[in-house]
Scaffold this motif. Structure first.
Motif, PDB file in Angstrom:
ATOM      1  N   UNK A 228       0.873  -1.125   0.006  1.00 11.04           N
ATOM      2  CA  UNK A 228       0.001  -0.191   0.161  1.00 11.04           C
ATOM      3  C   UNK A 228       0.860   1.322   0.039  1.00 11.04           C
ATOM      4  N   UNK A 229       1.748   1.350   0.832  1.00  5.35           N
ATOM      5  CA  UNK A 229       2.683   2.349   0.881  1.00  5.35           C
ATOM      6  C   UNK A 229       3.551   2.806  -0.119  1.00  5.35           C
ATOM      7  N   UNK A 230       4.150   1.811  -0.846  1.00  4.52           N
ATOM      8  CA  UNK A 230       4.970   1.696  -2.060  1.00  4.52           C
ATOM      9  C   UNK A 230       4.504   1.910  -3.210  1.00  4.52           C
ATOM     10  N   UNK A 231       3.699   0.673  -3.440  1.00  7.12           N
ATOM     11  CA  UNK A 231       3.175   0.382  -4.703  1.00  7.12           C
ATOM     12  C   UNK A 231       1.719   0.978  -5.099  1.00  7.12           C
ATOM     13  N   UNK A 232       1.266   1.776  -4.223  1.00  6.07           N
ATOM     14  CA  UNK A 232       0.119   2.662  -4.276  1.00  6.07           C
ATOM     15  C   UNK A 232       0.429   3.978  -3.986  1.00  6.07           C
ATOM     16  N   UNK A 233       0.356   4.348  -2.736  1.00  4.71           N
ATOM     17  CA  UNK A 233       0.762   5.581  -2.344  1.00  4.71           C
ATOM     18  C   UNK A 233       1.837   6.359  -2.808  1.00  4.71           C
ATOM     19  N   UNK A 234       2.997   5.844  -2.920  1.00  4.97           N
ATOM     20  CA  UNK A 234       4.255   6.362  -3.349  1.00  4.97           C
ATOM     21  C   UNK A 234       4.222   6.457  -5.005  1.00  4.97           C
ATOM     22  N   UNK A 235       3.657   5.573  -5.401  1.00  8.18           N
ATOM     23  CA  UNK A 235       3.852   5.235  -7.038  1.00  8.18           C
ATOM     24  C   UNK A 235       2.690   6.219  -7.481  1.00  8.18           C
ATOM     25  N   UNK A 236       1.641   6.510  -6.610  1.00  7.55           N
ATOM     26  CA  UNK A 236       0.690   7.442  -7.411  1.00  7.55           C
ATOM     27  C   UNK A 236       0.865   9.013  -7.059  1.00  7.55           C
ATOM     28  N   UNK A 237       1.632   9.212  -6.095  1.00  7.67           N
ATOM     29  CA  UNK A 237       1.738  10.680  -5.674  1.00  7.67           C
ATOM     30  C   UNK A 237       3.257  11.100  -5.732  1.00  7.67           C
ATOM     31  N   UNK A 238       4.110  10.242  -5.797  1.00  7.03           N
ATOM     32  CA  UNK A 238       5.660  10.426  -6.262  1.00  7.03           C
ATOM     33  C   UNK A 238       6.120   9.411  -7.083  1.00  7.03           C
ATOM     34  N   UNK A 239       5.705   9.751  -8.297  1.00  6.75           N
ATOM     35  CA  UNK A 239       6.160   8.639  -9.479  1.00  6.75           C
ATOM     36  C   UNK A 239       7.396   8.696  -9.630  1.00  6.75           C
ATOM     37  N   UNK A 240       8.018   9.963  -9.521  1.00  3.06           N
ATOM     38  CA  UNK A 240       9.582   9.702  -9.969  1.00  3.06           C
ATOM     39  C   UNK A 240      10.510   9.187  -9.001  1.00  3.06           C
ATOM     40  N   UNK A 241      10.191   9.424  -7.666  1.00  2.00           N
ATOM     41  CA  UNK A 241      10.955   8.685  -6.682  1.00  2.00           C
ATOM     42  C   UNK A 241      10.583   7.186  -6.405  1.00  2.00           C
ATOM     43  N   UNK A 242       9.601   6.761  -6.939  1.00  2.00           N
ATOM     44  CA  UNK A 242       9.100   5.542  -7.065  1.00  2.00           C
ATOM     45  C   UNK A 242       9.890   4.798  -8.141  1.00  2.00           C
ATOM     46  N   UNK A 243       9.892   5.352  -9.238  1.00  2.00           N
ATOM     47  CA  UNK A 243      10.662   4.780 -10.482  1.00  2.00           C
ATOM     48  C   UNK A 243      12.057   4.769 -10.135  1.00  2.00           C
ATOM     49  N   UNK A 244      12.589   5.792  -9.411  1.00  2.00           N
ATOM     50  CA  UNK A 244      14.085   5.646  -9.286  1.00  2.00           C
ATOM     51  C   UNK A 244      14.578   4.830  -7.921  1.00  2.00           C
TER      52      UNK A 244
END
Length: 887
Positions: free
Chosen positions: A803-819
């Motif tokens: 939930x934290x990484x694959x949903x919240x972080x991905x949806x709200x901070x996509x660049x950080x998630x991708x990196x």
């Protein structure tokens, strides 16, 4: 070298004039400033391509753009309207039933096509300056410049990919001169195959298991390649007629991907190792004739038969753009992230981040693995009443079903379900299935259905009618063959409640998954069968166009520069591996007739199309192991050895075929020579087999105390081997005919799976969009399989992380998630694997204190009985069917 990837002719077929594109390049191969797009149009294009930092750029600043973006801008600028309309019209027809094609983008294509002006070259719709703020994340769905947008969408589809997730991680061009098939790429890939095979084979029998995933090794390959490029001498070595260049230059994107594929092909432990464990270990069959020659024959034949099947599947699951293989996209994304050389000063480098995470994970893992084991098995709910059987059944992590709001602080348990790899919706569907399975298991147990209250609630063992672990040797004669007279004295084995639900779910899953995918993706399945027929007929023809109807696909155009793997290579592997399989059943006492080998080959060929087609589109895969158990159990009754022998072939043929096809798709997306991938996979698989055989025999001969027993010191409880062994008893020695007489409900599970297709398919088609988009009933049924011996405690912590990484972080901070997302997962896993390996081989003395003992007190520690009802109090001192009524 000039940037030939911008001027290769095959990149601009039909719709774009090569001369026009070459005119945009200066002497250094860089793009000139000769584009006709206005600043506003360029802003629209860049927003659509995902570069929001260039919102108000001038066309003179185009040199600041990444190569792939400049490449796409050039094509958009030169494409004609007529050709763009033709591309969009064809795309609407091709993707009308495509579940992976974004609905919003499909609707945009329809609007563009319906808005075609009367004249073929309309003037662009003027955009006023004050309308620029509409350029937000979804602004491209509004038609503000029809002339531009019709060319833009057509270019994305025809020159890159119809799917945004593929466009995000692949390049629309190729540089065939980029280093790929080098000595160092093979050497580094094979070296990590060797290391990974040791770790993975050592800990595959651990619960939870520890492994070096392909993502983890992918991160480790980067510094190996960089250090090689920096410090190895720049020399050439003559070997026969070949010249080997030791250090040809900087480590490249393609070398990293080739090394990753080499490792990923062998990242799993060969399936035949379970056969060897079950056949040799005294706890199981204890056979003394299982020689190393037999092991080699069995392992090579089971690992390589699937490779030959891949020959006919390229036109089904590699060449079509619709076969996106969602499971491989993170691998490409990580490869791109690791090799991204951009200078981003305000972010920590990916490699530095990985090192920090790995070091932290290494030292932290000593706490839950050695100093404070209660952090790993954090079954705090049972500490209040460790002797309460009902509390342990519901919340226990070792003996129960694991319902616990926070069950662990151990990353190895948290990541048991791939929480930072699987999409969030997929993880939620699976966890929902696990919750439903939890409730059904409780219902079965507390209604004493099929005497399940007399056995542990969540065990993968089999039990006799006195609730003791079933002794296979009690129903075998001196030749290890089934003895009906002894069986009539001992009686049939019984399942625990969790095992009952798991097998019922398996029987439900097979008809459901096939029929549901036919019902919801009929066009895709029909196309797959047609493609296989074309592949079979083409194999006996000399055809100049190997891609057939997919020759217009941009990635197929780029791959046309590389030679395809000849069909005779596949046929040679088929002949050799089949010969080894025949030798296995002819020269060794595995109680398996020769026709059994050809039967399982035929079954796998029949199921190969639907299984790989489903996996290539949805990312969900499953094996034929339980189905093979049923078929072999009926055809070769009373032989556990025949069952596990043919089960190894029956499961692994399609599994290995899928592995090879998956890696070929990776090569297709990243433009690697198919022959290089083929050679790397073959050698890597041989290395994996050799190492796995050495480690497996070492484990069996090293006299590790209590190996494959519950509460083993190093957690080497062998969940896979135990399941493998007891299934050979139930469906091999006893036989499915007797099982279905004892458990007639299993027959109805097949029908239930077929019936469930109707409401699920109707809901998927007509239900509310917010729910149906993420609704994956096949994965939900798969969640029922997450028990015995695993339980909810292995997946609950992962749900929070997902939930934290694959949903919240991905949806709200996509660049950080991708990196950083996949780097985080890899760093944590590397630290756990490294420290666990050191703890295992150091064998430090056990620390006896509250933090290490509290989780293993009472029932959870195996010191007291983990069953509710006492079988000795039953009539005649035993439960179940009465003597004389045994099936």
């Amino acid at each position: 070298m000039k940037n030939q990837d911008y001027i290769e002719l095959q990149q601009y077929p039909d719709h774009v004039d090569k001369g026009q594109v070459e005119g945009l390049l200066n002497e250094e191969g860089e793009t000139k400033d000769e584009i006709s797009l206005t600043e506003t149009q360029l802003s629209i294009v860049l927003h659509r391509l995902g570069y929001n930092d260039f919102t108000y750029m001038n066309s003179n600043d185009i040199q600041n753009l990444p190569r792939s973006t400049k490449y796409m801008v050039n094509i958009i600028d030169k494409m004609s309207i007529d050709n763009a309309i033709e591309i969009i019209r064809n795309s609407l027809a091709d993707h009308s039933q495509d579940v992976n094609f974004p609905k919003d983008e499909y609707n945009l294509l329809e609007k563009l096509l319906h808005s075609v002006p009367n004249n073929s070259e309309p003037a662009p719709i003027k955009i006023e300056e004050d309308t620029r703020p509409i350029l937000n994340e979804k602004s491209y769905l509004n038609i503000v410049d029809w002339n531009l947008q019709v060319r833009l969408e057509a270019t994305l589809i025809h020159y890159h990919s119809p799917y945004p997730e593929v466009r995000a991680i692949t390049e629309p061009y190729d540089d065939p001169e980029l280093l790929c098939e080098t000595f160092r790429a093979y050497f580094i890939g094979f070296s990590w195959t060797f290391i990974g095979s040791i770790i993975n084979t050592c800990f595959v029998h651990r619960i939870p298991n520890i492994s070096l995933s392909s993502h983890t090794v992918q991160v480790l390959l980067l510094p190996c390649g960089k250090l090689w490029a920096r410090y190895m001498p720049n020399k050439k070595i003559k070997l026969f007629s070949k010249t080997i260049h030791i250090n040809p230059g900087p480590w490249t994107y393609k070398e990293l991907m080739l090394s990753t594929i080499i490792y990923s092909c062998s990242s799993g432990v060969p399936y035949s190792m379970y056969n060897i464990f079950v056949m040799k270990l005294d706890k199981f069959y204890g056979l003394k004739w299982v020689t190393i020659t037999f092991q080699i024959f069995l392992s090579i034949s089971t690992q390589f038969l699937g490779f030959s099947f891949a020959m006919v599947m390229k036109k089904v699951c590699v060449y079509p753009s619709t076969s996106i293989w969602p499971s491989i996209l993170p691998t490409i994304a990580l490869n791109k992230a690791l090799m991204d050389e951009e200078d981003v000063t305000h972010y920590m480098s990916r490699f530095k981040f990985f090192i920090i995470v790995a070091i932290f994970s290494f030292f932290y893992n000593w706490m839950p693995s050695y100093f404070f084991k209660a952090l790993a098995n954090f079954n705090w709910t049972t500490w209040f009443a460790p002797l309460s059987i009902h509390l342990v059944n519901v919340t226990g992590s070792s003996k129960g079903l694991g319902l616990n709001p926070w069950p662990t602080f151990d990353w190895n348990r948290i990541d048991a379900g791939g929480c930072l790899t699987l999409p969030f919706y997929s993880y939620v569907n699976r966890y929902l299935g696990s919750i439903l399975g939890f409730l059904v298991i409780l219902l079965v147990y507390y209604t004493n259905h099929y005497y399940s209250s007399y056995f542990p609630i969540n065990s993968n063992y089999l039990f006799n009618n006195k609730a003791k672990v079933y002794d296979i040797h009690s129903i075998l004669n001196e030749k290890n063959q089934f003895d009906d007279k002894k069986y009539q004295e001992v009686g049939p084995p019984y399942f625990s409640a969790a095992n009952l639900v798991i097998y019922g779910a398996h029987f439900c899953l097979y008809p459901f998954s096939i029929l549901y995918n036919f019902a919801t993706e009929w066009n895709s399945m029909k196309s797959s069968f047609v493609s296989v027929w074309i592949s079979l007929t083409d194999a006996f023809k000399s055809s100049s166009n190997r891609f057939g109807r997919y020759s217009d696909d941009p990635h197929c155009k780029m791959m046309s520069k590389y030679d395809e793997v000849p069909d005779w290579w596949f046929l040679t592997i088929l002949v050799v591996s089949t010969s080894f399989a025949i030798a296995t059943v002819i020269f060794y006492d595995v109680e398996t007739p020769l026709w059994g080998i050809f039967l399982v080959i035929f079954i796998n060929f029949i199921f190969l199309i639907p299984l790989t087609s489903i996996a290539s589109v949805t990312g969900f895969s499953f094996g034929l192991n339980v189905l093979i158990e049923l078929i072999v159990g009926y055809l070769i009754p009373n032989s556990g050895l025949a069952l596990i022998t043919l089960k190894a072939f029956g499961y692994n043929i399609d599994s290995q075929a899928s592995n090879y096809i998956t890696d070929q798709k990776l090569a297709h997306y990243t433009h690697l020579p198919p022959k290089a991938v083929f050679k790397g996979q073959i050698i890597s698989t041989l290395i994996n087999i050799a190492v796995a055989l050495i480690i497996t025999n070492w484990l069996l001969d090293s006299k590790i105390p209590d190996l494959c027993q519950q509460n083993q010191k190093y957690n080497l409880e062998c969940p896979g081997a135990n399941t493998y062994f007891y299934s050979s008893i139930q469906y091999g020695e006893i036989g499915p005919a007797k099982v279905f007489k004892l458990y007639p409900i299993f027959k109805w599970c097949f029908l239930l799976g077929a019936i469930l297709v109707i409401p699920c398919a109707l809901f998927k088609k007509y239900g509310p969009k917010k729910l149906t988009t993420s609704f994956q009933p096949t994965i939900i049924i798969g969640g029922f399989l997450d028990f015995a011996p695993y339980n909810l405690s292995y997946f609950t912590g992962g749900l929070y992380m997902s939930y934290l990484f694959m949903y919240k972080l991905k949806n709200n901070y996509l660049h950080l998630w991708e990196r950083y997302n996949y780097i985080l997962s890899s760093g944590l896993t590397v630290g756990v694997a490294t420290s666990s390996l050191i703890i295992f081989f150091m064998n430090p003395p056990t620390l006896h204190w509250w933090g290490n003992n509290v989780s293993y007190q009472g029932i959870e520690g195996g010191k007291f009985s983990d069953v509710w009802k006492n079988a000795t109090s039953a009539p005649d001192g035993y439960i179940g069917l009465r003597k004389g009524d045994f099936p």
